[in-house]
Design an enzyme around this catalytic site. Structure first.
Site, short mmCIF file in Angstrom:
data_model
loop_
_atom_site.label_atom_id
_atom_site.label_comp_id
_atom_site.label_asym_id
_atom_site.label_seq_id
_atom_site.Cartn_x
_atom_site.Cartn_y
_atom_site.Cartn_z
N GLU A 122 0.84 -1.19 0.00
CA GLU A 122 0.00 0.00 0.00
C GLU A 122 0.89 1.25 0.00
O GLU A 122 0.66 2.18 -0.76
CB GLU A 122 -0.89 -0.03 1.25
N HIS A 123 1.88 1.26 0.87
CA HIS A 123 2.82 2.37 0.98
C HIS A 123 4.25 1.84 0.79
O HIS A 123 4.62 0.84 1.42
CB HIS A 123 2.77 3.01 2.37
N HIS A 180 -21.53 -2.05 -42.63
CA HIS A 180 -20.32 -1.31 -42.28
C HIS A 180 -19.60 -0.82 -43.56
O HIS A 180 -19.21 0.35 -43.66
CB HIS A 180 -19.35 -2.20 -41.48
#
Length: 449
Positions: A344-345, A437
């Site tokens: 996380e850090h 198309h």
């Protein structure tokens, strides 16, 4: 209160020779298992279904059953009077800290929004880009079981406000042991952000209410916010109901990569910082220096001994059982460990952190140097602090204004560039069997061609 903390259990793992079991212990945060307990999942699914069917009545029952609080449905929404009482209960220094924190987060996220929409002419006649628009509604969950966390609301709500989300709903469990009060500091943070829709509910039931809607709680398109395993389970469960949930916010974890230039006393303090969150947190220190890793032990023990309970036990468990010290053979291997752990850090406590930054691939946030602390990142810098945990940083990012934006690709062709690309369209359309198309090209051919 102080006491002796034995760091004999703070193992030093030499990564290059570590067993698969030792590596797994570090990378799995000491959990030894993966996934959500099936019994918990079944219990939460029952709560979610009850809220979906019975609405407010199920929320009231959940508060009575799980939180021992007897509240009528009329009290599910926080009143104006409660906001006023909260402001009176919070000290002026804390109010100022909340305001400054909001301003810092706002400044960071305004930069994100400024850069969110863009256009570029990639070649003459072809313009491409993206247009970013705020999502219509979001439900923000702010935990309160272990204490008062206005910083969580600041971190997840300020980006939503900056992004321009039209309806922002906040869900907060009542303070444990109270008669239903919502944490005053969280209410002050909501008020400072201009948020008036705040509801109280048991965590899992509240998540269900946001996803399904009740007579009182509005249904939202997305839910953001960390919580207990039960809350995380509820967030996963409501996705089957069509509500998008920002997942991956579990028990906090942190890694520090350090070299001999690092101050050992500061290293110990930063290692303990995230570890004090709870017994399911994890903190790891990685270095190529055995001397550093051995030298940090007494500092960790000394600083742990100064913590009050239960933080001391939380931090000790997080470091000794769920984390540890890792000796790497090279700085490249040190960063391989950090990337595999995907914290996380991540703090780079090295002499030249910017030189190491390109090797930091997976983490919620990267903090350069020992003055850029985890606590400063959590409360004051303005960068995201609600971040992916338990390895989710390999596939997701922290909560910023981007969390609350959707992007539409945009393009513009002029006629010459259209005609240059026309053969690509007709060839692929013919191959895939889409004559209509192809006709969009032929209908634009000049008469007589």
């Amino acid at each position: 209160m102080t006491g002796t903390v034995n760091m004999a259990d703070l193992r030093l793992v030499e990564w290059s020779t570590a067993t698969a079991e030792e590596r797994h212990r570090i990378l799995s945060r000491g959990s030894g298992h993966d996934g959500i307990d099936e019994g918990l999942r079944a219990s939460i699914a029952t709560i979610v279904e009850d809220v979906r069917k019975r609405g407010d009545a199920a929320l009231v029952d959940a508060l009575g059953r799980f939180d021992k609080m007897d509240l009528p449905a009329e009290r599910l929404r926080v009143s104006e009077e409660e906001f006023a009482q909260a402001r009176a209960a919070v000290s002026e220094p804390l109010v100022e800290a909340i305001r400054t924190s909001i301003a810092q987060v706002r400044a960071f996220n305004e930069l994100i929004v400024e850069r969110a929409s863009w256009t570029v002419e990639t070649r003459p006649g072809l313009l491409v880009g993206e247009q970013a628009t705020a999502i219509p509604s979001v439900g923000l969950f702010v935990p309160s079981g272990k204490g008062s966390f206005p910083s969580v609301l600041i971190q997840i709500a300020t980006p939503a406000v900056v992004a321009g989300v039209e309806r922002i709903v906040v869900m907060v469990p009542p303070v444990p042991g109270s008669t239903g009060q919502v944490d005053p500091a969280t209410l002050v943070a909501a008020q400072e952000l201009g948020l008036s829709e705040v509801y109280r509910s048991n965590g899992p039931a509240g998540i269900a209410a946001l996803a399904c809607g009740t007579e009182t709680v509005p249904k939202v398109r997305k839910i953001v916010g960390p919580g207990s395993p039960a809350v995380a389970c509820a967030q996963l469960e409501v996705q089957r109901l069509g509500c998008v949930v920002e997942v991956g916010f579990g028990p906090t974890d942190a890694a520090i990569v350090a070299d001999d230039s690092a101050d050992l006393r500061l290293l110990a303090a930063d290692l303990i910082n995230e570890a004090e969150h709870g017994p399911d947190s994890s903190a790891v220190l990685v270095s190529t220096s055995r001397t550093l890793l051995e030298g940090v032990r007494p500092h960790v023990a000394e600083q742990l001994a100064e913590l009050p309970e239960p933080r001391r036990t939380y931090a000790t468990t997080s470091i000794a059982a769920n984390g540890g010290l890792v000796l790497a053979a090279s700085r490249e291997e040190a960063m391989e460990v950090a990337n595999a752990y995907a914290p996380e850090h991540l703090q780079l406590a090295v002499e030249e952190p910017k030189a190491l930054l390109p090797l930091a691939k997976y983490s919620g946030t990267v903090l350069l140097g020992q003055w850029t602390t985890f606590a400063a990142s959590n409360f004051a810098i303005g960068t995201p602090a609600t971040l992916p945990t338990t390895g989710f940083a390999q596939v997701s990012s922290g909560v910023t204004a981007s969390t609350y934006l959707v992007r539409a690709a945009i393009a513009q062709l002029d006629e010459p560039e259209f005609r240059r690309l026309a053969p690509v369209v007709t060839e692929l359309a013919g191959h895939e069997g889409f004559p209509a198309h192809a006709a969009t090209v032929t209908v634009r051919q000049p008469a007589g061609d």
